[in-house]
Design a protein around this motif. Sequence first.
Motif, PDB file in Angstrom:
ATOM      1  N   GLU A  81       0.836  -1.206   0.000  1.00 48.54           N
ATOM      2  CA  GLU A  81       0.000   0.000   0.000  1.00 48.54           C
ATOM      3  C   GLU A  81       0.870   1.256   0.000  1.00 48.54           C
ATOM      4  O   GLU A  81       0.612   2.213   0.733  1.00 48.54           O
ATOM      5  CB  GLU A  81      -0.926  -0.007   1.217  1.00 48.54           C
ATOM      6  CG  GLU A  81      -1.988  -1.090   1.155  1.00 48.54           C
ATOM      7  CD  GLU A  81      -3.056  -0.910   2.218  1.00 48.54           C
ATOM      8  OE1 GLU A  81      -2.874  -0.044   3.095  1.00 48.54           O
ATOM      9  OE2 GLU A  81      -4.055  -1.625   2.165  1.00 48.54           O
ATOM     10  N   TRP A  82       1.879   1.264  -0.854  1.00 48.51           N
ATOM     11  CA  TRP A  82       2.826   2.370  -0.871  1.00 48.51           C
ATOM     12  C   TRP A  82       2.169   3.695  -1.240  1.00 48.51           C
ATOM     13  O   TRP A  82       2.565   4.746  -0.743  1.00 48.51           O
ATOM     14  CB  TRP A  82       3.967   2.080  -1.856  1.00 48.51           C
ATOM     15  CG  TRP A  82       3.522   2.000  -3.290  1.00 48.51           C
ATOM     16  CD1 TRP A  82       3.085   0.905  -3.947  1.00 48.51           C
ATOM     17  CD2 TRP A  82       3.469   3.073  -4.230  1.00 48.51           C
ATOM     18  NE1 TRP A  82       2.752   1.198  -5.245  1.00 48.51           N
ATOM     19  CE2 TRP A  82       2.989   2.539  -5.440  1.00 48.51           C
ATOM     20  CE3 TRP A  82       3.781   4.436  -4.167  1.00 48.51           C
ATOM     21  CZ2 TRP A  82       2.801   3.313  -6.583  1.00 48.51           C
ATOM     22  CZ3 TRP A  82       3.601   5.220  -5.303  1.00 48.51           C
ATOM     23  CH2 TRP A  82       3.121   4.654  -6.499  1.00 48.51           C
ATOM     24  N   ARG A  83       1.146   3.622  -2.076  1.00 48.58           N
ATOM     25  CA  ARG A  83       0.513   4.876  -2.507  1.00 48.58           C
ATOM     26  C   ARG A  83      -0.178   5.586  -1.346  1.00 48.58           C
ATOM     27  O   ARG A  83      -0.062   6.813  -1.195  1.00 48.58           O
ATOM     28  CB  ARG A  83      -0.491   4.578  -3.617  1.00 48.58           C
ATOM     29  CG  ARG A  83      -1.133   5.823  -4.219  1.00 48.58           C
ATOM     30  CD  ARG A  83      -1.820   5.505  -5.526  1.00 48.58           C
ATOM     31  NE  ARG A  83      -0.870   5.057  -6.538  1.00 48.58           N
ATOM     32  CZ  ARG A  83      -1.228   4.617  -7.748  1.00 48.58           C
ATOM     33  NH1 ARG A  83      -2.503   4.565  -8.079  1.00 48.58           N
ATOM     34  NH2 ARG A  83      -0.306   4.230  -8.609  1.00 48.58           N
ATOM     35  N   SER A  84      -0.912   4.826  -0.524  1.00 46.17           N
ATOM     36  CA  SER A  84      -1.610   5.446   0.602  1.00 46.17           C
ATOM     37  C   SER A  84      -0.623   5.991   1.635  1.00 46.17           C
ATOM     38  O   SER A  84      -0.838   7.051   2.226  1.00 46.17           O
ATOM     39  CB  SER A  84      -2.558   4.436   1.262  1.00 46.17           C
ATOM     40  OG  SER A  84      -1.827   3.352   1.795  1.00 46.17           O
ATOM     41  N   TYR A  85       0.503   5.285   1.836  1.00 47.67           N
ATOM     42  CA  TYR A  85       1.518   5.765   2.775  1.00 47.67           C
ATOM     43  C   TYR A  85       2.221   7.007   2.233  1.00 47.67           C
ATOM     44  O   TYR A  85       2.526   7.943   2.983  1.00 47.67           O
ATOM     45  CB  TYR A  85       2.540   4.666   3.057  1.00 47.67           C
ATOM     46  CG  TYR A  85       1.972   3.513   3.860  1.00 47.67           C
ATOM     47  CD1 TYR A  85       1.400   3.737   5.114  1.00 47.67           C
ATOM     48  CD2 TYR A  85       2.008   2.207   3.377  1.00 47.67           C
ATOM     49  CE1 TYR A  85       0.876   2.696   5.860  1.00 47.67           C
ATOM     50  CE2 TYR A  85       1.485   1.152   4.117  1.00 47.67           C
ATOM     51  CZ  TYR A  85       0.928   1.405   5.348  1.00 47.67           C
ATOM     52  OH  TYR A  85       0.403   0.370   6.087  1.00 47.67           O
ATOM     53  N   THR A  86       2.469   7.026   0.931  1.00 42.29           N
ATOM     54  CA  THR A  86       3.095   8.199   0.312  1.00 42.29           C
ATOM     55  C   THR A  86       2.176   9.415   0.404  1.00 42.29           C
ATOM     56  O   THR A  86       2.622  10.532   0.699  1.00 42.29           O
ATOM     57  CB  THR A  86       3.424   7.906  -1.167  1.00 42.29           C
ATOM     58  OG1 THR A  86       4.264   6.757  -1.246  1.00 42.29           O
ATOM     59  CG2 THR A  86       4.138   9.097  -1.794  1.00 42.29           C
ATOM     60  N   ASP A  87       0.888   9.189   0.168  1.00 40.56           N
ATOM     61  CA  ASP A  87      -0.087  10.275   0.276  1.00 40.56           C
ATOM     62  C   ASP A  87      -0.136  10.827   1.698  1.00 40.56           C
ATOM     63  O   ASP A  87      -0.290  12.044   1.898  1.00 40.56           O
ATOM     64  CB  ASP A  87      -1.485   9.781  -0.133  1.00 40.56           C
ATOM     65  CG  ASP A  87      -1.571   9.493  -1.625  1.00 40.56           C
ATOM     66  OD1 ASP A  87      -0.707   9.987  -2.377  1.00 40.56           O
ATOM     67  OD2 ASP A  87      -2.499   8.763  -2.036  1.00 40.56           O
ATOM     68  N   ALA A  88      -0.009   9.938   2.684  1.00 41.29           N
ATOM     69  CA  ALA A  88      -0.043  10.380   4.086  1.00 41.29           C
ATOM     70  C   ALA A  88       1.119  11.309   4.395  1.00 41.29           C
ATOM     71  O   ALA A  88       0.974  12.304   5.120  1.00 41.29           O
ATOM     72  CB  ALA A  88      -0.007   9.166   5.012  1.00 41.29           C
ATOM     73  N   TRP A 140      -3.217  -9.024   3.003  1.00 39.77           N
ATOM     74  CA  TRP A 140      -2.651  -9.790   4.105  1.00 39.77           C
ATOM     75  C   TRP A 140      -2.069 -11.115   3.644  1.00 39.77           C
ATOM     76  O   TRP A 140      -1.172 -11.666   4.295  1.00 39.77           O
ATOM     77  CB  TRP A 140      -3.697  -9.989   5.203  1.00 39.77           C
ATOM     78  CG  TRP A 140      -3.900  -8.727   5.969  1.00 39.77           C
ATOM     79  CD1 TRP A 140      -4.969  -7.892   5.916  1.00 39.77           C
ATOM     80  CD2 TRP A 140      -2.963  -8.127   6.862  1.00 39.77           C
ATOM     81  NE1 TRP A 140      -4.764  -6.810   6.732  1.00 39.77           N
ATOM     82  CE2 TRP A 140      -3.545  -6.925   7.330  1.00 39.77           C
ATOM     83  CE3 TRP A 140      -1.693  -8.485   7.320  1.00 39.77           C
ATOM     84  CZ2 TRP A 140      -2.898  -6.086   8.229  1.00 39.77           C
ATOM     85  CZ3 TRP A 140      -1.042  -7.651   8.215  1.00 39.77           C
ATOM     86  CH2 TRP A 140      -1.645  -6.472   8.667  1.00 39.77           C
ATOM     87  N   ILE A 141      -2.568 -11.641   2.544  1.00 41.18           N
ATOM     88  CA  ILE A 141      -1.952 -12.845   1.968  1.00 41.18           C
ATOM     89  C   ILE A 141      -0.504 -12.548   1.614  1.00 41.18           C
ATOM     90  O   ILE A 141       0.398 -13.358   1.882  1.00 41.18           O
ATOM     91  CB  ILE A 141      -2.738 -13.326   0.727  1.00 41.18           C
ATOM     92  CG1 ILE A 141      -4.035 -14.014   1.162  1.00 41.18           C
ATOM     93  CG2 ILE A 141      -1.899 -14.278  -0.119  1.00 41.18           C
ATOM     94  CD1 ILE A 141      -4.913 -14.449   0.020  1.00 41.18           C
ATOM     95  N   TRP A 142      -0.258 -11.373   1.022  1.00 40.50           N
ATOM     96  CA  TRP A 142       1.113 -10.979   0.677  1.00 40.50           C
ATOM     97  C   TRP A 142       1.957 -10.742   1.923  1.00 40.50           C
ATOM     98  O   TRP A 142       3.064 -11.276   2.055  1.00 40.50           O
ATOM     99  CB  TRP A 142       1.093  -9.719  -0.184  1.00 40.50           C
ATOM    100  CG  TRP A 142       0.982  -9.984  -1.643  1.00 40.50           C
ATOM    101  CD1 TRP A 142      -0.131  -9.853  -2.426  1.00 40.50           C
ATOM    102  CD2 TRP A 142       2.033 -10.423  -2.512  1.00 40.50           C
ATOM    103  NE1 TRP A 142       0.155 -10.201  -3.721  1.00 40.50           N
ATOM    104  CE2 TRP A 142       1.474 -10.544  -3.808  1.00 40.50           C
ATOM    105  CE3 TRP A 142       3.375 -10.731  -2.329  1.00 40.50           C
ATOM    106  CZ2 TRP A 142       2.226 -10.954  -4.907  1.00 40.50           C
ATOM    107  CZ3 TRP A 142       4.136 -11.142  -3.419  1.00 40.50           C
ATOM    108  CH2 TRP A 142       3.560 -11.251  -4.682  1.00 40.50           C
ATOM    109  N   ILE A 143       1.435  -9.918   2.844  1.00 38.81           N
ATOM    110  CA  ILE A 143       2.221  -9.552   4.025  1.00 38.81           C
ATOM    111  C   ILE A 143       2.545 -10.775   4.876  1.00 38.81           C
ATOM    112  O   ILE A 143       3.705 -11.025   5.223  1.00 38.81           O
ATOM    113  CB  ILE A 143       1.471  -8.493   4.866  1.00 38.81           C
ATOM    114  CG1 ILE A 143       1.279  -7.198   4.067  1.00 38.81           C
ATOM    115  CG2 ILE A 143       2.239  -8.199   6.165  1.00 38.81           C
ATOM    116  CD1 ILE A 143       0.392  -6.171   4.751  1.00 38.81           C
ATOM    117  N   MET A 144       1.502 -11.532   5.206  1.00 35.98           N
ATOM    118  CA  MET A 144       1.714 -12.692   6.072  1.00 35.98           C
ATOM    119  C   MET A 144       2.502 -13.784   5.351  1.00 35.98           C
ATOM    120  O   MET A 144       3.398 -14.407   5.928  1.00 35.98           O
ATOM    121  CB  MET A 144       0.372 -13.254   6.552  1.00 35.98           C
ATOM    122  CG  MET A 144       0.516 -14.327   7.614  1.00 35.98           C
ATOM    123  SD  MET A 144      -1.097 -14.874   8.220  1.00 35.98           S
ATOM    124  CE  MET A 144      -0.593 -15.835   9.662  1.00 35.98           C
TER     125      MET A 144
END
Length: 209
Positions: free
Chosen positions: A29-36, A173-177
């Motif tokens: 979720e890099w886009r949402s973190y970058t926007d933050a 979460w499939i990716w992260i976990m």
Amino acid sequence: MNIRKWLSLFFTTLIIGGAVGLVVGYLVEWRSYTDAIFDGKVVSFMISLATLFGTGCLFSILSQMGFFAYLTVHRIGLGMFGSASLWSKVQIVLIVFIFFDLVYFRYQAFATEHQSVLAYFILPAALLVVSMLTALWKKKETNHYAFVPTLFFMFVVTVIEWLPVLKPNDLRWIWIMGVTLITCNAYQVLILHRLIHKTDERTKEQKAL
């Protein structure tokens, strides 16, 4: 393995899990973190990163529980079936069974109309490839008897640990976990023989004294 080695393995795996969870979570979720960041929500951004790191640490603990549980099951399997060869065959059958179960049940639960079952082979096939590469590495560093147990641990145990997010089918979460568990599991199984070897060497030195 003595307590010092176990604590070293525990905290190293914990840090690896936290770091992988943080990196993969950010990338997903890099886009949402970058926007933050651009919106000036620095505190919220830092809290999110800390949460990802903590979640990765929790996944690493789950990985370690699965690892030591498998070490126990492996010893029981060797005793129950009487030989490493027969126990290896049983593990291969279980790997095949879990592979097709993972394909079939996820297809039955999540497939949309006209969606091909082939799409549900991707995840278990990718995990199997990673598991085989890890098993080959372990075999190269130890002996050929380590191949099947490593393959079983990397595939079957990882799937069992992964179930909490495989059932809801939350791709994030499939990716992260998944990546966190695979990394921690691979690290533990590949480092174990080195820790035991060092402990054995130290024991011999102490006896020599």
